[in-house]
Design an enzyme around this catalytic site. Structure first.
Site, mmCIF file in Angstrom:
data_model
loop_
_atom_site.group_PDB
_atom_site.id
_atom_site.type_symbol
_atom_site.label_atom_id
_atom_site.label_comp_id
_atom_site.label_asym_id
_atom_site.label_seq_id
_atom_site.Cartn_x
_atom_site.Cartn_y
_atom_site.Cartn_z
ATOM 1 N N GLY A 1 0.680 -1.357 -0.232
ATOM 2 C CA GLY A 1 -0.055 0.184 -0.033
ATOM 3 C C GLY A 1 0.632 1.545 0.074
ATOM 4 O O GLY A 1 0.133 2.387 -0.183
ATOM 5 N N GLU B 1 4.077 -6.823 1.180
ATOM 6 C CA GLU B 1 3.402 -7.134 -0.313
ATOM 7 C C GLU B 1 3.352 -5.967 -0.986
ATOM 8 O O GLU B 1 2.334 -5.583 -1.505
ATOM 9 C CB GLU B 1 2.089 -7.677 0.229
ATOM 10 C CG GLU B 1 2.011 -8.910 1.030
ATOM 11 C CD GLU B 1 0.709 -9.433 1.393
ATOM 12 O OE1 GLU B 1 -0.239 -8.628 1.135
ATOM 13 O OE2 GLU B 1 0.739 -10.538 2.096
ATOM 14 N N PRO B 2 4.547 -5.586 -1.514
ATOM 15 C CA PRO B 2 4.580 -4.353 -2.309
ATOM 16 C C PRO B 2 4.079 -4.584 -3.711
ATOM 17 O O PRO B 2 4.305 -5.590 -4.146
ATOM 18 C CB PRO B 2 6.230 -4.000 -2.488
ATOM 19 C CG PRO B 2 6.779 -5.208 -2.139
ATOM 20 C CD PRO B 2 6.148 -6.012 -1.216
ATOM 21 N N GLY B 3 3.233 -3.840 -4.519
ATOM 22 C CA GLY B 3 3.201 -3.934 -5.653
ATOM 23 C C GLY B 3 3.679 -2.694 -6.566
ATOM 24 O O GLY B 3 4.549 -2.724 -7.195
ATOM 25 N N CYS C 1 -15.145 4.810 -27.645
ATOM 26 C CA CYS C 1 -16.453 5.492 -27.664
ATOM 27 C C CYS C 1 -17.055 5.740 -26.383
ATOM 28 O O CYS C 1 -18.028 5.379 -26.123
ATOM 29 C CB CYS C 1 -17.345 5.004 -28.761
ATOM 30 S SG CYS C 1 -18.841 5.607 -29.530
ATOM 31 N N GLU C 2 -16.269 6.344 -25.444
ATOM 32 C CA GLU C 2 -17.052 6.776 -24.264
ATOM 33 C C GLU C 2 -16.438 8.158 -23.975
ATOM 34 O O GLU C 2 -15.010 8.081 -23.883
ATOM 35 C CB GLU C 2 -16.620 5.742 -23.160
ATOM 36 C CG GLU C 2 -17.653 4.423 -23.132
ATOM 37 C CD GLU C 2 -17.580 3.734 -22.039
ATOM 38 O OE1 GLU C 2 -17.130 4.284 -21.062
ATOM 39 O OE2 GLU C 2 -17.616 2.514 -22.162
ATOM 40 N N TYR D 1 -0.719 -1.980 -12.506
ATOM 41 C CA TYR D 1 -2.387 -1.611 -12.782
ATOM 42 C C TYR D 1 -2.277 -1.002 -14.063
ATOM 43 O O TYR D 1 -3.313 -0.372 -14.291
ATOM 44 C CB TYR D 1 -2.808 -0.716 -11.425
ATOM 45 C CG TYR D 1 -2.622 -1.496 -10.197
ATOM 46 C CD1 TYR D 1 -3.406 -2.804 -9.948
ATOM 47 C CD2 TYR D 1 -1.568 -1.059 -9.180
ATOM 48 C CE1 TYR D 1 -3.172 -3.290 -8.371
ATOM 49 C CE2 TYR D 1 -1.273 -1.540 -8.131
ATOM 50 C CZ TYR D 1 -2.290 -2.630 -7.672
ATOM 51 O OH TYR D 1 -2.032 -3.374 -6.542
#
Length: 424
Positions: A244, A279-281, A349-350, A378
């Site tokens: 986190g 738990e690093p990401g 198309c958004e 991510y």
């Protein structure tokens, strides 16, 4: 620190030109730096080692959900990194990448019986149990297998934090873990069973946390619980502190340093004699990657609004659409001239396919290359083929060499995955 720098007027990943990669592989494409992954892991590893007396033989387990490419996982595994996983697929990826099973943690709020059985068969380091009903199911599966896996009880400390409400995971109303009193009861119940072996407690309160205060509050809760459980005659030998800690995305406030974070963890755990897990990401992967994209065109309206239309879209990089996340967008070959305001958008198309509004950028034209920085976590892992756009490619650079580590599928590849019903 990262290893994406200007050389001869053009942005390079270590010793490789992004212009050359775009020419050979096309765009949009993710590009990762081995040197940056190694540097970030090394900083955390060395900081943890400096506090061994308080943290024990701590495990650093990369959060596979942040970037699950097998070559990225293998790069970290060779450095000694473990893996934090939340599905059978992630366990399988970690194993294929060379992470030993005894360095794999299995977390997640919705593990199926089949996934629990697979984790038991592989002999993962520990399973983080998140509810009473999950504990009962795990005991049943373990009984059938004749095994007694090490487990930790995931605590919801009612301390939520993170860069966005959707990535806050330790608040009272969040789905993860169990409250303190329930966690203490579950631990005692697990200790009474011959089919599971409770070894510790776990928590994870959110992602992209820039202030150490909420993390310290959560870890002090784990410390107090450890002392309570030991007072009941129960053994607690591990504390899983989750991940986190945020990263300094360019243009945003600085976050706490790795050294300060680890020192805080050591201060809280000092004297407990436990083995910590981290738990690093994002911390390891975010600034190790960029998303390389090409300008399709610039739409200028009579009211003065200027749309920079890229070939990358929200299906390639979801974070801005999903979390209002900031990514700096830089020209691969900057040219002189006064900055201009652009709305940076993709072709999906958004209206949500908007990366930034009124972002000041140097002059650009159709065909120019740009790079989204801080995109190594991510990014590709959340990409899709929405609007029938081929899945984004991925490249790993190591010094002067590079390799495609996920191919961009052809349209024929895409169609081959969808066999037509035999009556059509």
């Amino acid at each position: 620190m990262h290893h994406f720098v200007l050389k001869d007027g053009s942005l390079h990943a270590e010793g490789v030109s992004l212009e050359a990669l775009a020419e050979q592989v096309g765009t949009p494409t993710y590009v990762y730096s081995t040197a940056t992954l190694a540097r970030h892991y090394g900083l955390l590893r060395d900081a943890v080692a400096a506090h061994r007396s308080a943290l024990g033989d701590a495990l650093i387990a990369f959060a596979v959900k942040a970037n699950s490419n097998i070559s990225v996982l293998a790069t970290l595994a060779r450095l000694g990194c473990g893996a934090d996983t939340v599905s059978e697929g992630e366990i399988r990826r970690a194993l294929k990448a060379g992470v030993p099973a005894d360095r794999i943690i299995f977390s997640g709020v919705g593990k199926t019986d089949a996934e629990l059985a697979f984790a038991l068969e592989q002999g993962v380091r520990q399973i983080n149990v998140e509810s009473g009903v999950e504990l009962d199911r795990l005991i049943a599966v373990a009984t059938h297998k004749g095994l007694s896996p090490d487990i930790a009880i995931r605590v919801n400390p009612k301390v939520g934090a993170g860069g966005h409400a959707k990535i806050t995971t330790g608040g009272e109303g969040d789905k993860f873990g169990v409250p303190v009193d329930e966690a203490l009861s579950l631990y005692a119940r697990a200790a009474a069973s011959p089919h599971v072996t409770p070894v510790g407690l776990a928590c994870h309160i959110g992602s992209q946390i820039t202030d150490l205060a909420p993390l310290e509050a959560a870890f002090r809760t784990l410390r107090d619980m450890t002392l309570t459980l030991r007072g009941q005659g129960l053994s607690v030998t591990r504390l899983d502190l989750g991940g986190g800690l945020g990263v300094p995305y360019h243009g945003q406030a600085e976050t706490a340093s790795i050294a300060d974070y680890v020192a805080m963890c050591a201060r809280v755990l000092d004297g407990l004699g436990v083995e910590a897990a981290f738990e690093p990401g994002r911390l390891l992967a975010a600034n190790a990657g960029v998303l390389l994209s090409r300008v399709i065109q610039i739409n200028e309206r009579a009211d003065g609004r200027r749309f920079l239309v890229l070939d990358a879209a929200m299906n390639d990089l979801m974070r801005p659409a999903l979390y209002d996340a900031f990514h700096e967008v830089v020209p691969v070959r900057p040219r002189d001239g006064e900055d201009l305001p652009y709305d940076i958008v993709g072709p999906v198309c958004e209206t949500g396919d908007t990366f930034a509004r009124d972002r000041a950028m140097p002059p650009l034209k159709a065909g120019d290359l740009v790079a989204f920085t801080g995109a190594g976590a991510y990014g590709a892992v959340m990409s899709s083929e929405y609007n029938s756009r081929p899945l984004v490619a991925e490249i790993l650079v190591d010094g002067d060499r590079w390799a495609v580590i996920r191919d961009r599928p052809t349209y024929e590849d895409m169609w081959a995955r969808e066999p037509k019903a035999d009556w059509l």
